[in-house]
Design a protein around this motif. Structure first.
Motif, PDB file in Angstrom:
ATOM      1  N   GLU A 225       0.863  -1.187   0.000  1.00 38.37           N
ATOM      2  CA  GLU A 225       0.000   0.000   0.000  1.00 38.37           C
ATOM      3  C   GLU A 225       0.896   1.233   0.000  1.00 38.37           C
ATOM      4  O   GLU A 225       2.105   1.125   0.286  1.00 38.37           O
TER       5      GLU A 225
ATOM      6  N   ARG B  42      -3.393  -0.545   5.771  1.00 33.19           N
ATOM      7  CA  ARG B  42      -4.602   0.086   6.321  1.00 33.19           C
ATOM      8  C   ARG B  42      -5.893  -0.279   5.596  1.00 33.19           C
ATOM      9  O   ARG B  42      -6.973   0.129   6.031  1.00 33.19           O
TER      10      ARG B  42
ATOM     11  N   GLY C 144       1.450   3.356   2.163  1.00 30.46           N
ATOM     12  CA  GLY C 144       2.207   3.501   3.410  1.00 30.46           C
ATOM     13  C   GLY C 144       2.705   2.176   3.966  1.00 30.46           C
ATOM     14  O   GLY C 144       3.066   2.094   5.142  1.00 30.46           O
TER      15      GLY C 144
ATOM     16  N   SER D 135       1.938  -2.469   8.432  1.00 34.14           N
ATOM     17  CA  SER D 135       1.267  -1.178   8.657  1.00 34.14           C
ATOM     18  C   SER D 135       0.076  -0.968   7.728  1.00 34.14           C
ATOM     19  O   SER D 135      -0.514   0.112   7.710  1.00 34.14           O
TER      20      SER D 135
END
Ligand SMILES: Cc1cc2nc3c(=O)[nH]c(=O)nc-3n(C[C@H](O)[C@H](O)[C@H](O)COP(=O)(O)OP(=O)(O)OC[C@H]3O[C@@H](n4cnc5c(N)ncnc54)[C@H](O)[C@@H]3O)c2cc1C
Length: 390
Positions: free
Chosen positions: A131, A142, A133, A140
């Motif tokens: 992703e 989301r 981030g 991590s």
């Protein structure tokens, strides 16, 4: 020669079409899927013959369409296919990544439903891990899946999803418990890309084309039964899948076409004396490169035997790291040998395949990033193989 080897050799001789014994042009790579195309009809013929034997997935149980071979037989099959210069019958993220984890973590119903179409190349899968981030720090992520009683409701975004624009389904990591420690709130979900709310946008690169996509999920309803493994237990599956991915990208040489031998390219570029590369120093460099390459190849085979025996592990990080290095070194050597001709995008004095070398060199840059970067694999090796402290 063992009976099995003789049987395999005879079968290949009878079933491998002539045009499938040649290096595979990119446009003929058989990716399968709902929109599969076969510019060379003999690719389809070869695929169908291999499917009938279960040899697109040689070690998977026959109950799911596989060949039911043990690791030793699978190695013999691979050696005989290489001996005959056979192209792979099917390229598939389903075979390389999803299938092995479904065999281990899927329910019987999921295995029956998803494995046979993978073996037959009917469904093309892509990988929804990264992703914006969450790359190396994958945990991590989301993209969220909320339990809505009858279904999961998925919202979020994936990136660098290779061939999402051509795939039929995606295996995705989703956050199912935002309050839990990050590794413990992730689940593994199978999503049909035709579901309303899924959109895919290819990422344009400087070359004008790209295999990469951004994949968006806006209120996507996913059936409850599409979760693999336990709720919030996706991280274990995610890591296992990465080991299969690392094994397989190494085994297929990152898809790199090795049909042009680096020593032949050298002879073409600098000339030859008595059948040997004219420049002695270059000869040494190439010999060193080929030795490294061979060592990587043999280690990859050793790792493949572990994988086929059901003990895939951290050795896959070793072969992934080393084969990325080998493929990148080959690319560097090739363009160096070709000089200015190797830097052109078109034209040049050599065979048109030189430009293929330039493309391979550029593509190889991603080898130390895809499937986990070299630094991340070195971290895995230091912790899991060498047992060094954090
Ligand atoms: C050809 C290709 C195909 C891909 N296909 C897919 C796909 O189909 N599906 C998918 O989900 N993803 C795919 N990816 C994405 C890939 O998995 C990520 O690019 C990769 O995991 C790295 O993440 P990042 O790009 O966010 O880099 P970052 O994680 O931001 O890393 C940047 C740099 O920092 C270094 N670094 C980060 N953390 C550490 C650390 N702890 N220790 C040491 N160094 C560190 C990295 O090694 C790297 O050099 C693909 C990538 C490539 C290049």
């Amino acid at each position: 020669m063992s009976d099995f080897r003789a049987e395999v050799r005879e079968w290949i001789a009878a079933n491998l079409p002539d045009s499938i014994r040649t290096p595979m042009p990119e446009e003929e790579i058989p990716w399968g899927g709902r929109n599969a195309s076969f510019p060379n009809p003999q690719s389809r013929q070869w695929l169908e013959a291999m499917i009938a034997k279960g040899w697109t997935a040689p070690t998977w149980p026959a109950a799911y369409g596989g060949g039911g071979l043990d690791a030793a037989q699978a190695m013999i099959l691979q050696e005989e296919l290489e001996r005959a210069n056979a192209r792979p019958a099917l390229f598939s993220f389903g075979l390389w990544m999803l299938g092995p984890v479904l065999l281990e973590y899927g329910t019987e119903e999921q295995k029956q439903r998803f494995l046979p179409p993978i073996v037959r190349g009917e469904i093309r899968w892509c990988q929804g891990y990264s992703e914006p981030g969450a790359g190396s720090d994958l945990a991590s992520l989301r993209t969220r899946a909320e339990d809505k009683g009858g279904h999961w409701l998925v919202n979020g975004q994936k990136v660098w999803t290779t061939y999402a624009d051509k795939a039929d389904w995606i295996f995705a990591l989703v956050r199912t418990d935002p309050a839990a420690p990050k590794h413990q709130g992730i689940s593994f979900l199978l999503i049909d890309l035709r579901t309303p709310g899924v959109s895919v946008r290819p990422i344009e690169l400087i070359s004008g084309s790209s295999p990469f996509c951004e994949t968006f999920f806006d209120d996507v309803k996913v059936p409850k039964e599409n979760m693999v493994g336990p709720l919030n237990g996706g991280w274990t599956i995610a890591k296992k899948l990465l080991q299969y991915e690392r094994q397989n990208v190494s085994a297929v040489g990152f898809g790199g076409d090795r049909s042009v031998r680096i020593e032949d390219l050298a002879k073409q570029a600098v000339g030859e004396v008595d059948g040997r590369i004219a420049d002695g120093a270059l000869r040494n460099r190439i010999a060193r490169h080929n030795l490294y390459d061979r060592a990587v190849d043999l280690t990859t085979r050793r790792s493949q035997i572990d994988t086929d025996s059901g003990s895939v592990g951290a050795l896959t990080s070793v072969v992934k790291y080393a084969s990325a290095k080998a493929n990148q070194a080959r690319g560097e050597l090739a363009v160096e040998l070709l000089g200015l001709d190797g830097l052109g995008w078109s034209g040049g004095n050599f065979d048109p395949r030189d430009l293929a070398e330039t493309r391979k060199w550029l593509r190889s840059k991603g080898n130390s990033i895809e499937g986990g970067t070299s630094e991340i694999n070195l971290n895995v090796i230091s912790k899991r193989v060498l047992g060094l402290p954090d």
